[in-house]
Design an enzyme around this catalytic site. Structure first.
Site, PDB file in Angstrom:
ATOM      1  N   TRP A 179      -6.488 -20.414  12.517  1.00 29.58           N
ATOM      2  CA  TRP A 179      -5.230 -20.896  13.072  1.00 29.58           C
ATOM      3  C   TRP A 179      -5.391 -22.398  13.308  1.00 29.58           C
ATOM      4  O   TRP A 179      -6.401 -22.826  13.871  1.00 29.58           O
ATOM      5  CB  TRP A 179      -4.869 -20.221  14.395  1.00 29.58           C
ATOM      6  CG  TRP A 179      -3.706 -20.918  15.048  1.00 29.58           C
ATOM      7  CD1 TRP A 179      -2.401 -20.850  14.675  1.00 29.58           C
ATOM      8  CD2 TRP A 179      -3.761 -21.861  16.134  1.00 29.58           C
ATOM      9  NE1 TRP A 179      -1.634 -21.683  15.459  1.00 29.58           N
ATOM     10  CE2 TRP A 179      -2.440 -22.316  16.368  1.00 29.58           C
ATOM     11  CE3 TRP A 179      -4.790 -22.363  16.938  1.00 29.58           C
ATOM     12  CZ2 TRP A 179      -2.125 -23.241  17.362  1.00 29.58           C
ATOM     13  CZ3 TRP A 179      -4.484 -23.293  17.931  1.00 29.58           C
ATOM     14  CH2 TRP A 179      -3.154 -23.717  18.131  1.00 29.58           C
ATOM     15  N   GLU A 220      -3.208 -17.324  10.438  1.00 29.19           N
ATOM     16  CA  GLU A 220      -2.243 -17.049  11.510  1.00 29.19           C
ATOM     17  C   GLU A 220      -1.134 -18.092  11.564  1.00 29.19           C
ATOM     18  O   GLU A 220      -1.385 -19.282  11.687  1.00 29.19           O
ATOM     19  CB  GLU A 220      -2.961 -17.024  12.865  1.00 29.19           C
ATOM     20  CG  GLU A 220      -2.019 -16.741  14.043  1.00 29.19           C
ATOM     21  CD  GLU A 220      -2.721 -16.770  15.400  1.00 29.19           C
ATOM     22  OE1 GLU A 220      -3.912 -17.158  15.464  1.00 29.19           O
ATOM     23  OE2 GLU A 220      -2.071 -16.411  16.396  1.00 29.19           O
ATOM     24  N   LYS A 222       2.650 -19.670  13.135  1.00 28.36           N
ATOM     25  CA  LYS A 222       3.303 -19.891  14.422  1.00 28.36           C
ATOM     26  C   LYS A 222       4.668 -20.506  14.159  1.00 28.36           C
ATOM     27  O   LYS A 222       4.856 -21.210  13.169  1.00 28.36           O
ATOM     28  CB  LYS A 222       2.432 -20.823  15.265  1.00 28.36           C
ATOM     29  CG  LYS A 222       2.793 -20.908  16.728  1.00 28.36           C
ATOM     30  CD  LYS A 222       1.684 -21.595  17.519  1.00 28.36           C
ATOM     31  CE  LYS A 222       2.040 -21.646  19.000  1.00 28.36           C
ATOM     32  NZ  LYS A 222       0.926 -22.110  19.837  1.00 28.36           N
ATOM     33  N   ASP A 253       0.837 -12.786  15.304  1.00 29.04           N
ATOM     34  CA  ASP A 253       0.741 -12.910  16.760  1.00 29.04           C
ATOM     35  C   ASP A 253       2.119 -12.582  17.330  1.00 29.04           C
ATOM     36  O   ASP A 253       3.117 -13.200  16.940  1.00 29.04           O
ATOM     37  CB  ASP A 253       0.302 -14.346  17.113  1.00 29.04           C
ATOM     38  CG  ASP A 253       0.108 -14.561  18.612  1.00 29.04           C
ATOM     39  OD1 ASP A 253       0.987 -14.151  19.390  1.00 29.04           O
ATOM     40  OD2 ASP A 253      -0.921 -15.154  18.995  1.00 29.04           O
ATOM     41  N   HIS A 256       4.494 -15.407  18.386  1.00 31.78           N
ATOM     42  CA  HIS A 256       4.702 -16.548  17.490  1.00 31.78           C
ATOM     43  C   HIS A 256       5.987 -16.497  16.669  1.00 31.78           C
ATOM     44  O   HIS A 256       6.068 -17.080  15.589  1.00 31.78           O
ATOM     45  CB  HIS A 256       3.505 -16.689  16.540  1.00 31.78           C
ATOM     46  CG  HIS A 256       2.303 -17.267  17.215  1.00 31.78           C
ATOM     47  ND1 HIS A 256       1.202 -17.711  16.530  1.00 31.78           N
ATOM     48  CD2 HIS A 256       2.040 -17.503  18.509  1.00 31.78           C
ATOM     49  CE1 HIS A 256       0.302 -18.171  17.386  1.00 31.78           C
ATOM     50  NE2 HIS A 256       0.789 -18.049  18.584  1.00 31.78           N
ATOM     51  N   HIS A 280      -2.519 -10.221  16.710  1.00 32.48           N
ATOM     52  CA  HIS A 280      -2.780 -10.804  18.012  1.00 32.48           C
ATOM     53  C   HIS A 280      -1.741 -10.192  18.928  1.00 32.48           C
ATOM     54  O   HIS A 280      -0.593 -10.645  18.970  1.00 32.48           O
ATOM     55  CB  HIS A 280      -2.649 -12.337  17.977  1.00 32.48           C
ATOM     56  CG  HIS A 280      -3.912 -13.021  17.570  1.00 32.48           C
ATOM     57  ND1 HIS A 280      -4.073 -14.381  17.599  1.00 32.48           N
ATOM     58  CD2 HIS A 280      -5.095 -12.505  17.161  1.00 32.48           C
ATOM     59  CE1 HIS A 280      -5.307 -14.686  17.205  1.00 32.48           C
ATOM     60  NE2 HIS A 280      -5.936 -13.567  16.921  1.00 32.48           N
ATOM     61  N   ASP A 288       6.647 -19.498  25.905  1.00 38.32           N
ATOM     62  CA  ASP A 288       5.201 -19.290  25.938  1.00 38.32           C
ATOM     63  C   ASP A 288       4.834 -18.027  25.182  1.00 38.32           C
ATOM     64  O   ASP A 288       5.525 -17.024  25.258  1.00 38.32           O
ATOM     65  CB  ASP A 288       4.702 -19.181  27.377  1.00 38.32           C
ATOM     66  CG  ASP A 288       3.197 -19.017  27.417  1.00 38.32           C
ATOM     67  OD1 ASP A 288       2.505 -19.850  26.817  1.00 38.32           O
ATOM     68  OD2 ASP A 288       2.716 -18.034  28.010  1.00 38.32           O
ATOM     69  N   ASP A 290       1.767 -16.387  25.302  1.00 40.92           N
ATOM     70  CA  ASP A 290       0.484 -15.779  25.666  1.00 40.92           C
ATOM     71  C   ASP A 290       0.412 -15.134  27.046  1.00 40.92           C
ATOM     72  O   ASP A 290      -0.542 -15.365  27.786  1.00 40.92           O
ATOM     73  CB  ASP A 290      -0.614 -16.847  25.549  1.00 40.92           C
ATOM     74  CG  ASP A 290      -0.695 -17.422  24.144  1.00 40.92           C
ATOM     75  OD1 ASP A 290      -1.037 -16.675  23.235  1.00 40.92           O
ATOM     76  OD2 ASP A 290      -0.389 -18.614  23.977  1.00 40.92           O
ATOM     77  N   ASP A 320      -4.402 -11.740  22.281  1.00 41.10           N
ATOM     78  CA  ASP A 320      -4.339 -13.184  22.472  1.00 41.10           C
ATOM     79  C   ASP A 320      -3.445 -13.522  23.647  1.00 41.10           C
ATOM     80  O   ASP A 320      -2.232 -13.606  23.511  1.00 41.10           O
ATOM     81  CB  ASP A 320      -3.831 -13.875  21.192  1.00 41.10           C
ATOM     82  CG  ASP A 320      -3.980 -15.389  21.273  1.00 41.10           C
ATOM     83  OD1 ASP A 320      -4.590 -15.875  22.249  1.00 41.10           O
ATOM     84  OD2 ASP A 320      -3.480 -16.080  20.367  1.00 41.10           O
TER      85      ASP A 320
HETATM   86  C1  RNT Z   1      -2.350 -20.265  19.179  1.00 46.05           C
HETATM   87  C2  RNT Z   1      -2.816 -19.068  18.440  1.00 46.05           C
HETATM   88  C3  RNT Z   1      -4.291 -18.855  18.429  1.00 46.05           C
HETATM   89  C4  RNT Z   1      -4.937 -19.217  19.742  1.00 46.05           C
HETATM   90  C5  RNT Z   1      -6.379 -18.806  19.839  1.00 46.05           C
HETATM   91  C6  RNT Z   1      -7.071 -19.504  20.953  1.00 46.05           C
HETATM   92  O1  RNT Z   1      -1.014 -20.334  19.316  1.00 46.05           O
HETATM   93  O2  RNT Z   1      -2.183 -17.933  18.921  1.00 46.05           O
HETATM   94  O3  RNT Z   1      -4.574 -17.569  18.046  1.00 46.05           O
HETATM   95  O4  RNT Z   1      -4.264 -18.663  20.822  1.00 46.05           O
HETATM   96  O5  RNT Z   1      -6.996 -18.953  18.633  1.00 46.05           O
HETATM   97 ZN    ZN Z   2      -2.829 -15.959  18.298  1.00 46.11          ZN
END
Ligand code: RNT
Ligand code: ZN
Length: 413
Positions: A179, A220, A222, A253, A256, A280, A288, A290, A320
């Protein structure tokens, strides 16, 4: 109680023992970075960057490798089943030496491999393309500066070799997830130039063929990040195309995408064209991506799709999230257990009946069965699972966490 519940499920055509076996055999890859707010253990480490931000200052953050391992030991005790460790490159055992990202070697990760071996678990790996001077412009593999690109290419290549060695020593392939934060705050004039450079850099990164029994490459995407609101070079279309063309794994993810866009719906499509999926599991809240995973509808939808598509054998489930506003052990344990509970619920669906109803066009029955399923005593099955795996049940979890906080976390200041 459990045996009555099991009989009840059996009367509905659901095999509880089969579900528990699958659940026990499905590892979740624990992201090391929840333990110390994505800090890592580089000597002279800089500020967190790349659009990653951790808020909160709950006491007890792991300040060293030993403390992080101590915390992971504790987390593993709170999780039923056998899991994996997902390590970022900045978490190497650098022994106080300044080792730049383009100089990492397996030796810096040998103590982690040994740790994983002693726990009988596999490992996954990530190059760390953020929190570094050479990522300061906001670009790494797609940078217009060839020197910057080469630096990160070297880092990613080394990460793959280290991961392959992890996989080899541990007898289970490591998924190496690339990523990069590359993107622009404001409207770019040349999106294509950035994307072409990213593609070329990735081709170089992946040019050495590695044994799939040791390493599985993943990429990955985003949608946007802090500071990359107008364009992320590695967008969904970019990486979906890249993964399909090059037959790498694709990482989705959950945080994302657009807030109402679900990754659950993507699983059946993506697995038609890529060999492997990395998830993820995360929880987006507004901008946000996460927050700690919950047993919520999006997480259940993801797990339902994995089960309904028979996708578990081709999917690596990672987490994640990072929350520093609550006990970090609790965040890890609650988030991982939520993902496992969602998987259990998905495994306890009357799949055959649902499909039959759907094929007959009897959507009334499909809807009724799904709603009926939500009211079944699945929590008794979960408690049985925790008990068999010698881990705390739901009502004991918090006490365990509080006791570790009192004995260990609160001693860190
Ligand atoms: C960031 C990605 C990635 C990170 C990690 C730390 O937006 O999701 O996966 O969160 O690699
Ligand atoms: Zn991620």
């Amino acid at each position: 109680m459990f045996s009555q519940v099991k009989d009840h499920y059996a009367s509905l055509g659901i095999d509880v023992e089969q579900a528990l076996t699958t659940l026990a055999n499905t590892p979740i890859s624990l992201h090391c970075w929840q333990g110390d707010d994505v800090g890592g253990f580089e000597t002279g480490a800089g500020e967190l960057s790349g659009g990653l931000a951790v808020t909160g200052n709950h006491p007890g953050k792991a300040r060293s490798l030993d403390e992080l391992r101590q915390d992971l030991d504790q987390v593993l005790k709170l999780l039923p089943g056998t899991h994996r460790l997902n390590l970022h490159a900045i978490y190497g055992d650098f022994q106080g030496q300044k080792v730049d990202r383009d100089a990492i070697e397996t030796s810096h990760f040998q103590s982690w491999i040994d740790w994983a071996k002693s726990h009988g678990i596999g490992m996954d790996f990530n190059p760390s393309c953020f929190s570094h001077d050479k990522a300061g412009s906001g670009f790494t593999l797609s940078s217009p500066d060839a020197g910057i690109r080469d630096f990160w290419i070297e880092h990613c290549q080394r990460a793959r070799s280290i991961a392959a060695e992890m996989g080899k020593q541990l007898g289970s392939p490591a998924v190496t997830n690339v990523w990069v934060p590359d993107g622009m705050k404001d409207n770019p004039a040349d999106r294509q130039g950035y994307r072409q450079r990213l593609s070329d850099s990735l081709d170089t990164v992946f040019s050495e063929k590695l044994d799939l029994a040791h390493n599985i490459d993943a990429v990955e995407c985003k949608l946007f990040g802090i500071g990359s609101e107008s364009m992320v070079v590695g967008s969904h279309e970019f990486y979906m195309g890249y993964a399909m063309k090059n037959q790498t794994a694709l990482c989705l993810d959950a945080g994302h995408f657009h807030p109402t866009e679900s990754i659950a719906d993507k699983i059946s499509s993506v697995l038609m064209y890529v060999p492997h999926l990395l998830l993820h599991v995360s929880r987006g809240v507004r901008w946000d991506s996460d927050h700690v995973v919950l047993l919520d509808d999006p997480t259940q939808a993801i797990m339902q799709e994995l089960v309904r598509c028979d996708a578990l054998p081709r999917t690596s489930i990672g987490l994640d999230f990072f929350d520093a506003s609550i006990n970090r052990i609790a965040a890890w344990a609650i988030g991982t257990r939520a993902a496992q509970k969602a998987l259990l619920l998905a495994l306890l669906e009357p799949q055959d009946k649902l499909r039959a109803a759907e094929l007959e066009g009897d959507y009334t029955t499909r809807l009724a069965l799904l709603e009926q399923n939500k009211a079944l005593p699945w929590s008794i099955v979960w408690e049985e699972f925790c008990q068999r795996q010698d881990t705390p049940g739901e009502s004991q979890l918090l006490a365990e966490i509080k006791s570790y906080e009192a004995s260990t976390l609160s001693q860190r200041s």
